[in-house]
Design a protein around this motif. Structure first.
Motif, short mmCIF file in Angstrom:
data_model
loop_
_atom_site.label_atom_id
_atom_site.label_comp_id
_atom_site.label_asym_id
_atom_site.label_seq_id
_atom_site.Cartn_x
_atom_site.Cartn_y
_atom_site.Cartn_z
N UNK A 79 9.81 10.06 -10.01
CA UNK A 79 10.17 8.91 -10.83
C UNK A 79 9.19 7.76 -10.61
N UNK A 80 8.86 7.50 -9.35
CA UNK A 80 7.92 6.43 -9.01
C UNK A 80 6.57 6.68 -9.67
N UNK A 81 6.10 7.92 -9.60
CA UNK A 81 4.81 8.26 -10.21
C UNK A 81 4.85 8.13 -11.72
N UNK A 82 5.95 8.62 -12.32
CA UNK A 82 6.07 8.60 -13.78
C UNK A 82 6.08 7.17 -14.32
N UNK A 83 6.65 6.23 -13.55
CA UNK A 83 6.75 4.84 -14.00
C UNK A 83 5.65 3.96 -13.42
N UNK A 84 4.73 4.60 -12.70
CA UNK A 84 3.58 3.88 -12.11
C UNK A 84 4.04 2.68 -11.29
N UNK A 85 5.02 2.90 -10.41
CA UNK A 85 5.59 1.84 -9.59
C UNK A 85 4.89 1.76 -8.24
N UNK A 86 5.03 0.59 -7.63
CA UNK A 86 4.49 0.35 -6.27
C UNK A 86 5.67 -0.15 -5.44
N UNK A 87 6.51 0.77 -4.92
CA UNK A 87 7.78 0.34 -4.35
C UNK A 87 7.75 -0.02 -2.87
N UNK A 88 8.65 -0.94 -2.53
CA UNK A 88 9.02 -1.14 -1.14
C UNK A 88 9.91 0.05 -0.79
N UNK A 89 9.52 0.83 0.21
CA UNK A 89 10.24 2.06 0.55
C UNK A 89 11.10 1.85 1.79
N UNK A 90 12.40 1.84 1.61
CA UNK A 90 13.32 1.77 2.74
C UNK A 90 13.63 3.20 3.17
N UNK A 91 12.70 3.77 3.93
CA UNK A 91 12.75 5.16 4.37
C UNK A 91 12.31 5.27 5.82
N UNK A 92 12.73 6.34 6.47
CA UNK A 92 12.26 6.60 7.82
C UNK A 92 10.80 7.08 7.79
N UNK A 93 10.14 7.00 8.92
CA UNK A 93 8.70 7.28 8.99
C UNK A 93 8.37 8.67 8.47
N UNK A 94 9.15 9.69 8.86
CA UNK A 94 8.84 11.05 8.43
C UNK A 94 9.01 11.20 6.92
N UNK A 95 10.04 10.56 6.35
CA UNK A 95 10.27 10.64 4.91
C UNK A 95 9.15 9.95 4.13
N UNK A 96 8.52 8.94 4.74
CA UNK A 96 7.42 8.25 4.08
C UNK A 96 6.25 9.19 3.79
N UNK A 97 6.16 10.28 4.56
CA UNK A 97 5.08 11.25 4.34
C UNK A 97 5.14 11.86 2.95
N UNK A 98 6.34 11.89 2.38
CA UNK A 98 6.52 12.45 1.04
C UNK A 98 5.77 11.59 0.00
N UNK A 99 5.54 10.31 0.34
CA UNK A 99 4.88 9.37 -0.57
C UNK A 99 3.46 9.05 -0.12
N UNK A 100 2.90 9.88 0.74
CA UNK A 100 1.62 9.57 1.38
C UNK A 100 0.46 9.43 0.39
N UNK A 101 0.58 10.05 -0.79
CA UNK A 101 -0.50 9.97 -1.77
C UNK A 101 -0.30 8.82 -2.76
N UNK A 102 0.72 7.97 -2.49
CA UNK A 102 0.98 6.82 -3.35
C UNK A 102 0.80 5.52 -2.57
N UNK A 103 0.48 4.40 -3.25
CA UNK A 103 0.32 3.12 -2.56
C UNK A 103 1.63 2.72 -1.87
N UNK A 104 1.55 2.25 -0.62
CA UNK A 104 2.73 1.86 0.14
C UNK A 104 2.62 0.44 0.69
N UNK A 105 1.74 -0.37 0.08
CA UNK A 105 1.58 -1.74 0.57
C UNK A 105 1.80 -2.73 -0.58
N UNK A 106 1.89 -3.99 -0.23
CA UNK A 106 2.14 -5.03 -1.22
C UNK A 106 0.94 -5.21 -2.16
N UNK A 107 1.16 -5.76 -3.37
CA UNK A 107 2.42 -6.33 -3.88
C UNK A 107 3.35 -5.24 -4.42
N UNK A 108 4.64 -5.34 -4.06
CA UNK A 108 5.62 -4.37 -4.51
C UNK A 108 6.20 -4.79 -5.87
#
Length: 265
Positions: A79-108
Motif C-alpha cells: 500500500x505504501x509503495x502504491x501510494x508513494x508514501x514516506x511513512x513514520x513507521x511505528x514498528x519493531x526493528x526486525x519488522x522495519x526490515x520489510x521496508x528496507x528498500x523504501x525511504x524511512x526518514x523525514x519528511x514523513x
C-alpha cells in the motif's frame, strides 16, 4: 458443504505461541500437506519480518516456505509503495526490515502502526498524532485488541491505533485481517477466488480471523480453543464460527475426514 479445496491458517495462537508449537500443530500441518489440499498462512504478525517468522516456524518443526505466507506487514508495504508514501513507521526493528528498500526518514507524509511496544510511548505517539492532525493518512497494519504470549495475553496495536483516531478524528485504513482484500489476495494465489465457500479459515480469534472479510466472502470458518481464545468466544460475538475445535490438529482431521466422505459418495 462440498469438498474443501483450500485452507487459510492463522499462525500465532493457532500453530504456535511465541517460540513454542501448540500441541498437535506440527503433525496437523504434516497431515494437511499429505492430503494434497492447498493452504496458505494468513497472519497479522507485525513484530518481525516475514523471513524471521519463517525461520522461527521451521525451527519449531513446521515446514514453511516463503510463498505460502501472507502477512499484513507485506500488505502494508504494498500500500505504501502504491501510494508513494514516506511513512513514520511505528514498528519493531526486525519488522522495519520489510521496508528496507523504501525511504524511512523525514519528511514523513503518512503514519503506519503495527505491534511495536518500543514505539508506544508518549513522544512517538505524539509525533504520529501531529502528522495525522496535519493531514497525513493513518495506516493500521491491523487492529487486534490483544494476542497470546507464553506468559499470557498482551495488548495488541488496536488500542494505540484508536488512541490516534480518537485524538485526531481521523479513521485508519486497516490492511490486515479481517479486511476482505487481505483474504482475497490469499484466495487468488491459490486460484480459488471464485470458490470461497470451499475454503476454510482456521484461527483463534473470532473477530480478527473469522469475521469481516472472511465472513463477507463466505469462507468456512473454524475456531480453535488455543492462543488468545477465551471461554465462550464462540457465542459472545455477532460473528459465529461454523465449527469449534480444541486445536488445529483436530480441525485438520475433520477436514480430511469430510473430504474422504465427499469423495466416497
Amino acid at each position: 458443504m462440498n469438498s474443501i479445496k483450500g485452507v487459510l491458517i492463522d499462525l500465532s495462537g493457532t500453530l504456535h505461541v511465541d517460540n513454542k508449537a501448540i500441541d498437535g500443530a506440527v503433525l496437523g500441518l504434516k497431515k494437511l500437506y499429505q492430503s494434497g489440499i492447498q493452504f496458505r498462512f494468513c497472519t497479522n504478525t507485525t513484530k518481525e519480518s516475514r523471513g524471521s517468522l519463517i525461520r522461527k516456524l521451521n525451527q519449531m518443526g513446521f515446514d514453511v516456505s516463503t510463498e505460502q505466507v501472507f502477512t499484513s506487514l507485506s500488505a502494508a508495504k504494498n500500500l505504501v509503495k502504491a501510494q508513494n508514501l514516506r511513512p513514520l513507521l511505528l514498528l519493531e526493528k526486525d519488522a522495519l526490515n520489510e521496508f528496507s528498500d523504501l525511504p524511512q526518514d523525514e519528511p514523513y507524509n503518512a503514519v503506519v502502526v503495527g505491534l511495536s511496544p518500543s514505539s508506544f510511548e508518549y513522544s512517538k505517539l505524539n509525533q504520529a498524532f501531529r502528522l495525522v492532525m496535519g493531514g497525513a493518512p493513518l495506516i493500521a497494519i491491523h487492529k487486534a485488541r490483544y494476542f497470546a504470549e507464553k506468559d499470557g495475553l498482551s495488548l495488541g496495536p488496536g488500542g494505540f491505533v484508536q488512541c490516534i483516531e480518537y485524538a485526531t478524528g481521523a479513521k485508519a485504513q486497516t490492511v490486515g485481517k479481517p479486511e476482505k482484500k487481505f483474504f482475497e489476495l490469499a484466495l487468488s494465489d491459490m486460484g480459488l477466488l471464485d470458490s470461497p465457500s470451499q475454503v476454510v479459515m482456521i484461527g483463534d480469534d473470532v473477530c480478527q480471523d473469522l469475521g469481516g472479510g472472511a465472513e463477507e466472502l463466505g469462507l468456512i470458518r473454524y475456531l480453535v480453543k488455543t492462543g488468545k481464545y477465551q471461554i465462550h468466544d464462540e457465542s459472545k460475538y455477532d460473528t459465529k464460527p461454523d465449527q469449534v475445535f480444541q486445536h488445529f490438529g483436530e480441525a485438520v482431521d475433520f477436514i480430511i475426514k469430510h473430504n474422504a466422505t465427499e469423495q466416497g459418495k
